[in-house]
Structure formats: structure tokens, C-alpha cells
Design an enzyme around this catalytic site. Structure first.
Site, PDB file in Angstrom:
ATOM      1  N   ILE A 119       0.840  -1.188   0.000  1.00 34.28           N
ATOM      2  CA  ILE A 119       0.000   0.000   0.000  1.00 34.28           C
ATOM      3  C   ILE A 119       0.882   1.247   0.000  1.00 34.28           C
ATOM      4  O   ILE A 119       2.022   1.214   0.456  1.00 34.28           O
ATOM      5  CB  ILE A 119      -0.971   0.032   1.198  1.00 34.28           C
ATOM      6  CG1 ILE A 119      -0.213   0.212   2.523  1.00 34.28           C
ATOM      7  CG2 ILE A 119      -1.828  -1.221   1.237  1.00 34.28           C
ATOM      8  CD1 ILE A 119      -1.132   0.479   3.720  1.00 34.28           C
ATOM      9  N   SER A 120       0.374   2.325  -0.543  1.00 36.06           N
ATOM     10  CA  SER A 120       1.046   3.618  -0.555  1.00 36.06           C
ATOM     11  C   SER A 120       2.403   3.484  -1.256  1.00 36.06           C
ATOM     12  O   SER A 120       2.477   2.987  -2.377  1.00 36.06           O
ATOM     13  CB  SER A 120       1.170   4.157   0.870  1.00 36.06           C
ATOM     14  OG  SER A 120       1.536   5.515   0.864  1.00 36.06           O
ATOM     15  N   ASN A 121       3.501   3.873  -0.614  1.00 29.64           N
ATOM     16  CA  ASN A 121       4.809   3.677  -1.242  1.00 29.64           C
ATOM     17  C   ASN A 121       5.093   2.211  -1.478  1.00 29.64           C
ATOM     18  O   ASN A 121       5.766   1.841  -2.450  1.00 29.64           O
ATOM     19  CB  ASN A 121       5.912   4.287  -0.375  1.00 29.64           C
ATOM     20  CG  ASN A 121       6.015   5.793  -0.542  1.00 29.64           C
ATOM     21  OD1 ASN A 121       5.293   6.394  -1.324  1.00 29.64           O
ATOM     22  ND2 ASN A 121       6.906   6.405   0.218  1.00 29.64           N
TER      23      ASN A 121
ATOM     24  N   HIS B 218      -6.616   7.926   2.820  1.00 25.79           N
ATOM     25  CA  HIS B 218      -5.310   7.265   2.778  1.00 25.79           C
ATOM     26  C   HIS B 218      -4.935   6.538   4.069  1.00 25.79           C
ATOM     27  O   HIS B 218      -4.177   5.571   4.015  1.00 25.79           O
ATOM     28  CB  HIS B 218      -4.221   8.294   2.451  1.00 25.79           C
ATOM     29  CG  HIS B 218      -2.956   7.689   1.934  1.00 25.79           C
ATOM     30  ND1 HIS B 218      -2.774   7.309   0.615  1.00 25.79           N
ATOM     31  CD2 HIS B 218      -1.803   7.362   2.559  1.00 25.79           C
ATOM     32  CE1 HIS B 218      -1.571   6.789   0.455  1.00 25.79           C
ATOM     33  NE2 HIS B 218      -0.954   6.814   1.624  1.00 25.79           N
TER      34      HIS B 218
ATOM     35  N   GLY C 162       2.857   0.074  -2.319  1.00 25.19           N
ATOM     36  CA  GLY C 162       2.131  -0.227  -3.545  1.00 25.19           C
ATOM     37  C   GLY C 162       2.902   0.235  -4.769  1.00 25.19           C
ATOM     38  O   GLY C 162       2.929  -0.448  -5.798  1.00 25.19           O
TER      39      GLY C 162
END
Length: 564
Positions: A237-239, A500, A241
Site C-alpha cells: 500500500i502507498s509507497n 489514505h 504499492g
């Protein structure tokens, strides 16, 4: 490739998934204690790191649904293998960790590989990958992707060993800056001089290779474990991801499937924007614009708006006109009202500046003490002036930090505190300007641009439509459009009323408005796993019409509207 390996066993009151804390222990507001605050043991550091990372990613609050509607915190005994991984061409190692549960399913031979979200340490994806894979008998391999919490005290010449304890410059450290001049704190994401984001995909693949090597070592009767005979699924997820998507473009069919949520990805596609671009824009304009949405003004809003005018970003003769100009400018560049409302949380926590300061240093490959806009990092006094870190503060860095200050008693220090807003203009100029420093930073950003996923790779991307940190309009949406246009097998779930940060849903007002994203990550993993088993087709694209639970109400399955 892998060195300084450390092996530990986790049973009898300890385990792989929660360090023995379980859901009740993770919910406790105070961190697990150290017997000696200045010299915690590796086991104590690990327990606190697991506690910190669970609480930084998942909504564990009562009524939030974790452990009842979705997710598992079952006790999973097993072994951990940790090492430092050397990437060809990089000057600093990244951490890799493999968790092998005692219940490893020999018939399925499953390895989940993941990368930490944000700049977090090696346990930064335990709530994402560990919570799904370990209870199912899968091994899980992690990487901190060249960031993490291996901070280094420049004055004391002390950093972090593989077990989380502190050591001197003569020890094998997880991060040792190439300069030890000056004072304050250096950390890997900002000061490795490697621009780690450019290599996120290679970090992830190395973690998968380490996972296979460890499986062969831990389970010799089932060896060898290879990409050909072991199911490898990537998730992040996020970075994290973004790291999965960068790995998905690498040559070879080593990866069987991937699930990605809210990815920070800079695609070679129309509408895609670099994180640094919209972060510096938000840092300058969002504090001025928020009252246009009926949100409270920040305390120094007049100065913020005046600074944006001085920077030439907006115009306006008075504060209301400046607020409207900032709001209109953000809309014109692609921000939605939903993203701006959720992004107000990043204003509150000064996250935009934190990202901009760290990433400017990383993209420009600057050493500690060389930041292009004069920022440094240190413990601070009440007046924000730098001071030396205490022994207890240093000892807790590895377990408590998020990998990007401020936090864990390390703060951003402005070269001139009276000119802090002007320093934001400097950070923006590194994107919009053309001097030597700007060219250096933009060269690093260009190195992070993503390609297309491998042909035939099953890939599900999940993104909250209210994401205010990595808006889908700048990241996943352009990436998906380009991938589909090229004939790649990408499925896209767009989740209404999701932003987020699941971890902030424990705040009553946030939990009333927003839904968690982790249930969709776990469900997507279930779907790709069933697809690889030949039991089901991949799900269709979906815009998921969720229903917020409202204030004071527990989350129910009907709120999530999980796609069928």
C-alpha cells in the site's frame, strides 16, 4: 547479496504477527515498555516496532471491524530471518526479513512479498501482508526498500545494528552515512545518496529472492524453493504499492500476481503527477484554501496565504480573495473537494513539509548536511532549536520512528526559523525552477517514472476516491488507463468514502466519515489467490458505493459494500 543474517524464534507468548501482544495488546495506548530505556533488548525493540507499525497502518479501535469483519490477529508461531541486502549500484543496504510460520502449507508453497508503506521500517507492512499471509500458512518476505528507521547520530557516531540495538561506526550497521561530519540525525531515505525510490522494484524482487532462500534453509526437506515451484504474490500500500508496481514491470515471470492499494506511482501517462510536484503545491496552497471548504483555518493562515502570493502562486488583495485563489488553483491542477478535505489531515500534521524536505534530499542524492533548502534533522528544544539526542531517545528510534521526521523525538530544523515559509518556496522551486539544484532534484524524480506491468500478470489496484495524500487522479487512475490501453490485465477498484490513512479512523470524526481500505486489500488477495487456484475469474472493475457508518456507530459489513 545477503549478509549479517539474524535468526530468531517466536513462540510461547511471542509470535510472528503481533509479537505476542494480540489485538488487546496492540490496542493499548502506551508502547510496550523497555526494562532499561537506554539499552532495550532486541526482543523488546521488536515488540515495540510491531506495536508501532500495526498502530500506524490499521484501525484497531473497538467498533472499527478489525478481527471481526476483516483481518486476523491470530497467534502465528514461527521463525524470522533478517539480513541486509546489497543492491548492485547502491551504496547502502536495504533490510529484508522473512517470516516462516510453523504452519507453513507445504502443499501450497506460498510466498507473499511486500514493501513497507511510507518510509517505515522493516515491519511497516506487517498489517498488510502478514495479517493475510501468515494465518493462511504462507511465508512472508519484507523489504524496507532503502528507507526505514535505521537512524544515525552524527555527533555520537552511532547507528542501528541488524537487531535494532545501537552500535558504533565500527559495527555492521544497517545505515552508515558516507559523511559523519556535523551533528544531528541522518537517516537512510534522505541521506543514503542512492535515490532509493528509483530502485523500489528491485528491492522487492530481492526480498522475494531472500524469501525463497530462507524457505530452502528453514525447510530443507521441501527444498529447493524457486520462482518456478513456489507461488509468489506481491502486495503493498502507498509507497509499498508503488514498489509492487515497479516490480511488476521487471522482466521475467517470477511474480504470479499482485495486489496494490493507494499506490504512490508516477506513470508515463496523461494526468500523472510526481509526488514531489503535488506535495510542494499542497504545502504552499492547501493551508490557505481549506476555509473555502468550511474547514477551520490554520493558526498562521494569513502568513501562509501571503507567502503563496509572494511566491507568485496566487493573487488577491485580502485574505478571503487569497483563500479563494488558492482553492481555485488547487482545483485547476486536479484536486477534488474530497481530496482536499482528507488532505487537511496532512496539513494538521505538517506532513506535506515533512515529505517535501525528505524527498528533496533523496531525489537530489544529497548527503547529511547538504540539503538544498537548508533543512536538517535533530532533536529540538522548546524553541525549536537543535539539541543533542538523549541515550533513551536514540535507543527507541528503530522501534518508534516512521522513517521520516518529525517523530520519535527527531524534528525538521530550519536553517533560519524566521524564514520557514520562504523555505517552502525553495522546496517548490526545486520542481518549478531550473537552477542546478532543481535540475538535480528533477533528474532524481525522472528516475522514478514507472513503466507498464508485465504482460499477463494478474493485477488488482484499489484506491480510495477521497485519498488526500496520494490522490488517484494523479497516480493510480493514469497508471491504470495506460496499462489497459496497452492490453495489460489490470482490475481497478475505486472505493468511495475511503482516504489514505486507516489508522486515523479511530478518531471519531474521521471514522464517522470514512471507511477502511484494508478490507479491500485482503479481499483482493483472496480473489487473486482463488484465480491462481483456477477456482474463480478475476473480479471486474468496480466503483464501490460504500456507506459511512456515522458517528458512534460500529462498522458493519453493509457499510463496506464489498464487490462480488
Amino acid at each position: 547479496m545477503f549478509r549479517a543474517q539474524r535468526i530468531s524464534e517466536h513462540r510461547d507468548g511471542d509470535d510472528l504477527l503481533s509479537a505476542g501482544l494480540g489485538l488487546d495488546g496492540l490496542r493499548v495506548m502506551t508502547a510496550p515498555a523497555f526494562a532499561n530505556a537506554e539499552a532495550p533488548t532486541p526482543a523488546e525493540l521488536r515488540r515495540r516496532a510491531v506495536w508501532s507499525n500495526w498502530r500506524g497502518i490499521a484501525d484497531l479501535a473497538p467498533g472499527g471491524g478489525f478481527g471481526t469483519l476483516y483481518g486476523s490477529l491470530a497467534s502465528v508461531p514461527g521463525r524470522e530471518f533478517q539480513a541486509l541486502a546489497d543492491l548492485p549500484g547502491a551504496s547502502q543496504p536495504h533490510r529484508v526479513l522473512a517470516q516462516i510460520p510453523d504452519s507453513f502449507d507445504a502443499k501450497k508453497r506460498c510466498l507473499l512479498v511486500t514493501a513497507s508503506s511510507g518510509s517505515r521500517g522493516i515491519y511497516g507492512a506487517i498489517a498488510v501482508a502478514g495479517a493475510w499471509g501468515l494465518p493462511k500458512g504462507c511465508a512472508v518476505a519484507y523489504t524496507d526498500k532503502g528507507a526505514g528507521t535505521d537512524y544515525f547520530d552524527l555527533a555520537e557516531k552511532r547507528g542501528v545494528r541488524i537487531d535494532g540495538t545501537l552500535g558504533g561506526s565500527d559495527d555492521t550497521l544497517a545505515f552508515k552515512p558516507d559523511t559523519s561530519a556535523g551533528s544531528g540525525v541522518a537517516f537512510k531515505h534522505a541521506h543514503s545518496r542512492d535515490n532509493p525510490e528509483a530502485d523500489w522494484g528491485r528491492h522487492l524482487k530481492q526480498a522475494a529472492e531472500y524469501g525463497l532462500q530462507v524457505l530452502s534453509e528453514a525447510l530443507p526437506q521441501q527444498a529447493p524453493f524457486t520462482f518456478a515451484n513456489t507461488r509468489v504474490i506481491a502486495v503493498g500500500i502507498s509507497n509499498g504499492g508503488g514498489a509492487v508496481l515497479r516490480a511488476a514491470e521487471l522482466d521475467g515471470d517470477w511474480l504470479d500476481a499482485a495486489v496494490v492499494a493507494e499506490p504512490n506511482i508516477y506513470a508515463d501517462a496523461k494526468g500523472s503527477r510526481a509526488l514531489y510536484d503535488y506535495t510542494t503545491e499542497a504545502a504552499l496552497l492547501m493551508p490557505c484554501a481549506l476555509p473555502q471548504l468550511g474547514l477551520p483555518a490554520v493558526p498562521d493562515q494569513a502568513q501562509r496565504c501571503a507567502n503563496a502570493v509572494q511566491a507568485g502562486l496566487i493573487a488577491g488583495a485580502d485574505l478571503p480573495a487569497q483563500q479563494k485563489a488558492a482553492y481555485d488553483a488547487l482545483h485547476a491542477s486536479g484536486w477534488t473537494d474530497e481530496a482536499l478535505r482528507a488532505g487537511s489531515l496532512s496539513v494538521m500534521f505538517d506532513l506535506w513539509r515533512a515529505v517535501a524536505v525528505t524527498y528533496a534530499s533523496a531525489y537530489g542524492r544529497y548527503a547529511a548536511g547538504e540539503a538544498p533548502c537548508g533543512h536538517s534533522f535533530a532533536a529540538v528544544n522548546a524553541d525549536r532549536s537543535a539539541r543533542a539526542s538523549s541515550a533513551a531517545e536514540r535507543a527507541a528510534w528503530w522501534a518508534e520512528a516512521s522513517g521520516i521526521p518529525p517523530g520519535a523525538a527527531v524534528n525538521i530544523v530550519d536553517k533560519d526559523p524566521a524564514a520557514a515559509l520562504a523555505a517552502l518556496n525553495c522546496l517548490r522551486q526545486l520542481w518549478s525552477g531550473d537552477d542546478a539544484a532543481a535540475q538535480r532534484v528533477k533528474k532524481g524524480i525522472a528516475e522514478t517514472r514507472a513503466g507498464l506491468p508485465r504482460q499477463g500478470l494478474p493485477l488488482i489496484i484499489v484506491h480510495g476516491l477521497d485519498d488526500g495524500l496520494v490522490p488517484p487522479a494523479f497516480s493510480s487512475a493514469p497508471y491504470v488507463a495506460a496499462a489497459k490501453a496497452a492490453g495489460r490485465d489490470v482490475r481497478y477498484w475505486q472505493v468511495k468514502h475511503a482516504q489514505h490513512f486507516d489508522a486515523f479512523l479511530g478518531l471519531p470524526q474521521f471514522g464517522a466519515l470514512y471507511l477502511p481500505l484494508l478490507p479491500y486489500v485482503y479481499n483482493a488477495l483472496d480473489r487473486v489467490d482463488a484465480h491462481l487456484d483456477g477456482a474463480a475469474a478475476l473480479p471486474a472493475d468496480a466503483v464501490i458505493a460504500t456507506t459511512p457508518r456515522g458517528l458512534g456507530k460500529p462498522l458493519e459489513a453493509a457499510n463496506l459494500a464489498m464487490p462480488q
